[in-house]
Scaffold this active site. Structure first.
Site, PDB file in Angstrom:
ATOM      1  N   ASP A  88       0.830  -1.285   0.023  1.00  0.00           N
ATOM      2  CA  ASP A  88      -0.031   0.039   0.148  1.00  0.00           C
ATOM      3  C   ASP A  88       0.778   1.332  -0.037  1.00  0.00           C
ATOM      4  O   ASP A  88       1.676   1.285   1.000  1.00  0.00           O
ATOM      5  CB  ASP A  88      -0.760  -0.062   1.262  1.00  0.00           C
ATOM      6  CG  ASP A  88      -2.082   1.208   1.132  1.00  0.00           C
ATOM      7  OD1 ASP A  88      -1.852   2.288   1.178  1.00  0.00           O
ATOM      8  OD2 ASP A  88      -3.113   0.700   0.925  1.00  0.00           O
ATOM      9  N   ARG A  89       0.408   1.951  -1.155  1.00  0.00           N
ATOM     10  CA  ARG A  89       1.265   3.464  -1.247  1.00  0.00           C
ATOM     11  C   ARG A  89       1.275   4.385   0.026  1.00  0.00           C
ATOM     12  O   ARG A  89       1.999   5.240   0.115  1.00  0.00           O
ATOM     13  CB  ARG A  89       1.246   3.893  -2.443  1.00  0.00           C
ATOM     14  CG  ARG A  89       1.880   3.355  -3.571  1.00  0.00           C
ATOM     15  CD  ARG A  89       1.401   1.869  -4.142  1.00  0.00           C
ATOM     16  NE  ARG A  89      -0.035   1.921  -4.340  1.00  0.00           N
ATOM     17  CZ  ARG A  89      -0.960   0.898  -4.378  1.00  0.00           C
ATOM     18  NH1 ARG A  89      -0.516  -0.418  -3.676  1.00  0.00           N
ATOM     19  NH2 ARG A  89      -2.158   0.846  -4.458  1.00  0.00           N
TER      20      ARG A  89
ATOM     21  N   CYS B  52      -0.913   5.238 -11.591  1.00  0.00           N
ATOM     22  CA  CYS B  52      -1.206   5.286 -10.164  1.00  0.00           C
ATOM     23  C   CYS B  52      -0.729   6.595  -9.663  1.00  0.00           C
ATOM     24  O   CYS B  52       0.666   6.955  -9.566  1.00  0.00           O
ATOM     25  CB  CYS B  52      -0.765   4.189  -9.234  1.00  0.00           C
ATOM     26  SG  CYS B  52      -1.051   4.548  -7.688  1.00  0.00           S
ATOM     27  N   ASN B  53      -1.492   7.582  -9.350  1.00  0.00           N
ATOM     28  CA  ASN B  53      -0.816   8.951  -8.885  1.00  0.00           C
ATOM     29  C   ASN B  53      -0.128   8.680  -7.594  1.00  0.00           C
ATOM     30  O   ASN B  53       0.930   9.456  -7.439  1.00  0.00           O
ATOM     31  CB  ASN B  53      -2.274  10.015  -8.610  1.00  0.00           C
ATOM     32  CG  ASN B  53      -2.638  10.499  -9.969  1.00  0.00           C
ATOM     33  OD1 ASN B  53      -2.316  11.385 -10.676  1.00  0.00           O
ATOM     34  ND2 ASN B  53      -3.869   9.608 -10.347  1.00  0.00           N
ATOM     35  N   THR B  54      -0.886   8.240  -6.461  1.00  0.00           N
ATOM     36  CA  THR B  54      -0.154   8.142  -5.338  1.00  0.00           C
ATOM     37  C   THR B  54       1.545   7.744  -5.202  1.00  0.00           C
ATOM     38  O   THR B  54       2.154   7.828  -4.493  1.00  0.00           O
ATOM     39  CB  THR B  54      -0.944   7.402  -4.173  1.00  0.00           C
ATOM     40  OG1 THR B  54      -2.091   7.669  -4.220  1.00  0.00           O
ATOM     41  CG2 THR B  54      -0.408   7.317  -2.901  1.00  0.00           C
ATOM     42  N   ALA B  55       1.355   6.439  -6.173  1.00  0.00           N
ATOM     43  CA  ALA B  55       2.777   5.599  -6.234  1.00  0.00           C
ATOM     44  C   ALA B  55       3.882   6.637  -6.946  1.00  0.00           C
ATOM     45  O   ALA B  55       4.967   6.363  -6.808  1.00  0.00           O
ATOM     46  CB  ALA B  55       2.500   4.297  -7.090  1.00  0.00           C
TER      47      ALA B  55
ATOM     48  N   THR C   8      -5.898  10.653  -2.731  1.00  0.00           N
ATOM     49  CA  THR C   8      -5.424  10.270  -1.608  1.00  0.00           C
ATOM     50  C   THR C   8      -4.365  11.150  -1.059  1.00  0.00           C
ATOM     51  O   THR C   8      -3.920  12.097  -1.743  1.00  0.00           O
ATOM     52  CB  THR C   8      -4.552   9.015  -1.810  1.00  0.00           C
ATOM     53  OG1 THR C   8      -3.359   9.225  -2.269  1.00  0.00           O
ATOM     54  CG2 THR C   8      -5.293   7.789  -2.683  1.00  0.00           C
TER      55      THR C   8
ATOM     56  N   LYS D 157     -11.914  -0.718  -5.381  1.00  0.00           N
ATOM     57  CA  LYS D 157     -10.840  -1.736  -5.491  1.00  0.00           C
ATOM     58  C   LYS D 157     -11.489  -2.965  -5.124  1.00  0.00           C
ATOM     59  O   LYS D 157     -11.055  -4.067  -5.303  1.00  0.00           O
ATOM     60  CB  LYS D 157      -9.685  -1.501  -4.438  1.00  0.00           C
ATOM     61  CG  LYS D 157      -9.189  -0.465  -4.920  1.00  0.00           C
ATOM     62  CD  LYS D 157      -7.785  -0.169  -4.035  1.00  0.00           C
ATOM     63  CE  LYS D 157      -6.838   1.245  -4.152  1.00  0.00           C
ATOM     64  NZ  LYS D 157      -6.223   1.401  -5.446  1.00  0.00           N
TER      65      LYS D 157
ATOM     66  N   CYS E 136      -6.603  10.692  -8.769  1.00  0.00           N
ATOM     67  CA  CYS E 136      -6.561   9.292  -8.312  1.00  0.00           C
ATOM     68  C   CYS E 136      -7.356   8.423  -9.365  1.00  0.00           C
ATOM     69  O   CYS E 136      -8.475   8.820  -9.950  1.00  0.00           O
ATOM     70  CB  CYS E 136      -7.430   8.869  -7.006  1.00  0.00           C
ATOM     71  SG  CYS E 136      -7.316   7.359  -6.523  1.00  0.00           S
TER      72      CYS E 136
END
Length: 229
Positions: A48-49, A79-82, A129, A166, A197
């Protein structure tokens, strides 16, 4: 010559599949052979990022290395958060002479450019996120634009929607709640929105948003087509 696209996917799976559909739809093609060759690592087991960023960074770097070995010449990660953990990916790309498309930078550029054509938008709401919020706050600030963010119970509601997608929850109640949160940002002074996101567009269409919405997955797909063709 068309370049091979490598996709670091699985965060989450539904968002990755939707991204690939966008790449296909945006590619000008008369037949199969005109489309972009894609190699993908669909890995839903990336840590989980938001809660395990260090572990995620290691895994993402390994994924990039596998894609490079498989022949990828352009790397993208829907994936933006990553992107906060993209150092390992960038290191592989630099060592192998590959291109890495920065989803955050491309989306911030697209959002600001779209709105500069109109009334000089200075405040853009971000549906993301906490990790994605930080990335977009910095990206927009460097372009002279303020990010408007959710807080408190609304931020918790947003995260619940993301994890719901998800699990496969893209029903009417979830769609209505995402639309409500977009309205919260607009009411707070956001003159435009970023779907920051990749789960957001699975619940909220641009045409339904209360103000102009820039979809980060759409921006990334368009950038991939441009880079590979």
């Amino acid at each position: 010559m068309t370049k091979i696209l490598g996709v670091i996917g699985g965060m989450g799976p539904a968002a990755t599949v939707a991204f690939l559909e966008r790449v296909q739809a945006l590619t000008p093609a008369q037949g199969d052979a005109d489309h972009i060759r894609v190699v993908m690592d669909m890995n839903p087991q990336v840590p989980d990022r938001n809660t395990w960023p260090g572990e995620a960074e290691v895994v993402l770097g390994r994924m990039a290395a596998r894609l490079a070995a498989a022949g990828a010449q352009v790397i993208a990660m829907p994936c933006n958060t990553a992107h906060a953990q993209a150092a390992g990916i960038r290191a592989v790309c630099e060592a192998e002479g590959l291109s890495f498309i920065d989803m955050i930078a491309a989306t911030a550029d697209a959002a600001v450019a779209a709105h500069d054509l109109n009334d000089g938008v200075q405040r853009i709401g971000v549906l993301a996120t906490p990790g994605g919020e930080r990335l977009y706050q910095a990206g927009l600030a460097s372009r002279g634009v303020e990010a408007v963010l959710l807080d408190g119970a609304d931020r918790e509601a947003f995260m619940a929607l993301v994890y719901g997608v998800k699990r496969g929850d893209v029903g009417e109640a979830a769609r209505a709640e995402m639309l409500r949160l977009a309205g919260v940002l607009a009411d707070a002074g956001a003159q435009a929105l970023i779907a920051g996101c990749t789960e957001v567009p699975l619940l909220l269409r641009a045409e339904d948003a209360p103000v102009r919405l820039t979809d980060s997955a759409e921006v990334l797909a368009r950038a991939c087509v441009g880079a590979c063709l």
